[in-house]
Motif scaffolding. Structure first.
Motif, mmCIF file in Angstrom:
data_model
loop_
_atom_site.group_PDB
_atom_site.id
_atom_site.type_symbol
_atom_site.label_atom_id
_atom_site.label_comp_id
_atom_site.label_asym_id
_atom_site.label_seq_id
_atom_site.Cartn_x
_atom_site.Cartn_y
_atom_site.Cartn_z
ATOM 1 N N TRP A 99 -4.124 13.649 2.404
ATOM 2 C CA TRP A 99 -3.499 12.325 2.508
ATOM 3 C C TRP A 99 -4.239 11.506 3.553
ATOM 4 N N GLU A 146 6.941 8.817 2.100
ATOM 5 C CA GLU A 146 6.181 9.556 1.086
ATOM 6 C C GLU A 146 5.495 10.776 1.707
ATOM 7 N N LEU A 147 4.885 10.576 2.868
ATOM 8 C CA LEU A 147 4.168 11.655 3.549
ATOM 9 C C LEU A 147 5.129 12.772 3.947
ATOM 10 N N ILE A 151 5.008 4.662 3.452
ATOM 11 C CA ILE A 151 4.028 5.745 3.542
ATOM 12 C C ILE A 151 4.576 6.913 4.351
ATOM 13 N N SER A 152 5.283 6.623 5.430
ATOM 14 C CA SER A 152 5.876 7.677 6.247
ATOM 15 C C SER A 152 6.872 8.508 5.441
ATOM 16 N N GLU A 160 5.035 -1.177 4.856
ATOM 17 C CA GLU A 160 4.080 -0.206 4.316
ATOM 18 C C GLU A 160 4.110 1.088 5.125
ATOM 19 N N ARG A 161 4.211 0.972 6.449
ATOM 20 C CA ARG A 161 4.293 2.161 7.305
ATOM 21 C C ARG A 161 5.545 2.982 6.962
ATOM 22 N N LEU A 176 -4.099 5.129 -0.456
ATOM 23 C CA LEU A 176 -4.970 5.342 0.700
ATOM 24 C C LEU A 176 -6.165 6.220 0.367
ATOM 25 N N LEU A 236 -5.012 7.393 7.314
ATOM 26 C CA LEU A 236 -3.929 6.672 7.980
ATOM 27 C C LEU A 236 -4.505 6.031 9.241
ATOM 28 N N THR A 284 0.848 -1.182 0.000
ATOM 29 C CA THR A 284 0.000 0.000 0.000
ATOM 30 C C THR A 284 0.889 1.239 0.000
ATOM 31 N N THR A 285 0.547 2.211 -0.835
ATOM 32 C CA THR A 285 1.287 3.467 -0.894
ATOM 33 C C THR A 285 0.393 4.608 -0.419
ATOM 34 N N LEU A 286 1.000 5.762 -0.197
ATOM 35 C CA LEU A 286 0.246 6.934 0.252
ATOM 36 C C LEU A 286 -0.867 7.274 -0.731
#
Length: 129
Positions: free
Chosen positions: A118, A28-29, A25-26, A21-22, A8, A121, A3-5
């Motif tokens: 975004w 990317e965010l 995503i972290s 994944e965390r 979501l 989460l 899963t990517t940002l």
């Protein structure tokens, strides 16, 4: 499948994420948030306490000044918490039929800069970073 940002945004409620994944995503965010000047946060949760706990972990993780609750509910039930970093205010209201998770909106100081949202989460996303 990871899963990517971006993925979501298609979800109504936050998924459970693996450690990898965390991390993805972290990262990317973080890149996306650095492009913005200020933020609003929406937290969909089963209670006001749970929503506020998720917001406080986000504030701690990102090094933000704590915002102040200016309007809340005494009723129990599912809530929507809206926090505005620019004004420093938090408002919490009962809201049924929502998913569960954290939504972050990035804003610019320039009226021409487009806002970006975004999430959702997981509520514990910032507790585990």
């Amino acid at each position: 499948m990871t899963t990517t940002l971006n993925q979501l945004s298609r979800l109504r409620t936050a998924p459970e994420l693996s450690i990898d994944e965390r991390r993805i995503i972290s990262e990317e965010l973080s890149v996306q948030m650095h492009l913005m000047n200020w933020f609003t946060v929406g937290v969909m949760a089963t209670s006001a306490d749970r929503a506020l706990k998720a917001l406080r972990s986000l504030e701690d993780s990102l090094g933000w000044e704590p915002m102040v609750v200016v309007d809340s509910t005494e009723a129990s039930g599912p809530v929507y918490l809206k926090a505005n970093q620019k004004t420093g205010s938090i408002r919490i209201r009962i809201e049924h039929d929502l998913g569960c998770g954290i939504l972050i909106s990035g804003h610019g100081d320039d009226a021409g800069q487009q806002s970006t949202i975004w999430g959702p989460l997981p509520l514990n996303f910032f507790q585990e970073l």
